[in-house]
Design a protein around this motif. Structure first.
Motif, PDB file in Angstrom:
ATOM      1  N   ASN A 174     -93.897 -10.313   8.146  1.00  0.00           N
ATOM      2  CA  ASN A 174     -94.984  -9.546   7.371  1.00  0.00           C
ATOM      3  C   ASN A 174     -94.440  -8.070   7.584  1.00  0.00           C
ATOM      4  OD1 ASN A 174     -95.226 -10.933   6.113  1.00  0.00           O
ATOM      5  ND2 ASN A 174     -97.721 -11.781   7.789  1.00  0.00           N
ATOM      6  N   LYS A 191    -100.936  -8.176   9.419  1.00  0.00           N
ATOM      7  CA  LYS A 191    -101.062  -6.874   7.896  1.00  0.00           C
ATOM      8  C   LYS A 191    -102.005  -5.698   8.230  1.00  0.00           C
ATOM      9  CE  LYS A 191     -99.431  -9.859   4.987  1.00  0.00           C
ATOM     10  NZ  LYS A 191     -99.104  -9.186   3.218  1.00  0.00           N
ATOM     11  N   ALA A 231     -99.660  -5.343   1.866  1.00  0.00           N
ATOM     12  CA  ALA A 231    -100.418  -5.202   2.129  1.00  0.00           C
ATOM     13  C   ALA A 231    -101.645  -6.693   2.065  1.00  0.00           C
ATOM     14  CB  ALA A 231    -101.304  -4.651   2.831  1.00  0.00           C
TER      15      ALA A 231
END
Length: 229
Positions: free
Chosen positions: A107, A152, A134
Motif C-alpha cells: 500500500n 494507508k 488512499a
C-alpha cells in the motif's frame, strides 16, 4: 515512440474493478492509456485501444523498468494513476510483523516506487499528474484493521510530502480516499448490509479522472474523500 500520440497515462492495477474504469475514463478523455497489471488475462478484457503491460509493480525494480519502458516505447507519462492495494483484518492483539510488512510494502511501497519512477519523465516533459488510492482508514481512526490503517495513513502522508517536493517542478500529486468499493472483492468479503453503503467503482473512477487531468488544475496535495453513504 510516436510524437503525434495524445498524452500518455499509465494506470497501474488496471485489471481490478477500479483500475479498469479509470483506464476507460482516461481513454475517453483522449489520453493514450497504458494499462499495467500482473493479471494478463484480465488486461485482455480491456478495449483494444488501451495498451497493456503485464508487470508486478509491487517490486521496486519492476516498477522502474515498466515505467521506463513505456516512456521509451510510447512516450513520457503525463499521468500516473496507482490503484494497487491490499487489505487485511486484525486489531492490536492480532497484528503480526508479516502483516504489517505486507501492508506497508503493497500500500505504501508501490506508491513510492511508481512515483519515483514516473517523476523524472514527467519533469522532462514539463509536468504531470500522479493520483494514488488512499482510504478513509488513513484519515480517520477505525478499528479492526490496524496494519492496513497504518499503511494507508502513511500513504496519505506520502502524497502530501510528494506534493511539497514535486509541485514546484510542475507535477501535481493527489489521492482519493474510498471507504469501501462495491467490487467483487468487497462483495466476497463483507455482508450485504455493509456492501449496501459501498461506492460503485465507476463513481470513484470518475473522481480520479477529473483529478488526474487538467480538469482539476491546479489542485495538488489533496486527499479527496469518496466514502459513500
Amino acid at each position: 515512440m510516436t510524437d503525434s500520440l495524445p498524452p500518455v497515462a499509465i494506470v497501474v492495477g488496471a485489471a481490478g474493478a477500479l483500475g479498469r474504469f479509470v483506464a476507460l475514463g482516461l481513454a475517453h478523455a483522449g489520453m493514450t492509456v497504458v494499462a499495467v497489471d500482473r493479471k494478463a488475462d484480465a488486461l485482455e478484457l480491456l478495449p483494444d485501444a488501451i495498451r497493456r503491460k503485464v508487470a508486478d509493480t509491487t517490486d521496486p525494480a519492476t516498477a522502474r523498468e515498466v515505467v521506463d519502458r513505456i516512456a521509451e516505447e510510447i512516450g513520457a507519462p503525463r499521468v500516473l494513476v496507482n490503484t494497487i492495494g491490499t487489505y487485511g483484518l486484525g486489531d492490536l492483539a492480532e497484528t503480526t510483523p508479516d502483516q504489517l510488512g505486507l501492508m506497508m510494502s503493497v500500500n505504501l511501497g508501490t506508491a513510492l516506487w511508481l512515483s519515483q519512477a514516473a517523476a523524472p519523465h514527467m519533469r522532462a516533459a514539463g509536468g504531470g499528474s500522479i493520483v494514488h488510492v488512499a482510504a478513509r482508514h488513513g484519515l480517520d481512526p477505525m478499528t479492526g484493521s490496524l496494519a492496513y490503517s497504518l499503511s494507508k495513513s502513511a500513504l496519505v502522508h506520502l502524497v502530501r510530502v510528494l506534493d511539497a517536493e514535486l509541485r514546484p517542478t510542475g507535477i501535481r500529486v493527489n489521492a482519493v480516499a474510498p471507504q469501501l468499493l462495491d467490487s467483487p472483492f468487497g462483495r466476497a468479503s463483507f455482508p450485504p448490509e455493509v456492501i449496501a453503503h459501498a461506492v460503485a467503482p465507476e463513481a470513484v473512477a470518475s473522481v480520479i479522472v477529473a483529478v488526474a487531468t487538467d480538469t482539476s488544475a491546479p489542485v495538488s496535495g489533496a486527499v479527496i474523500p469518496t466514502y459513500g453513504s
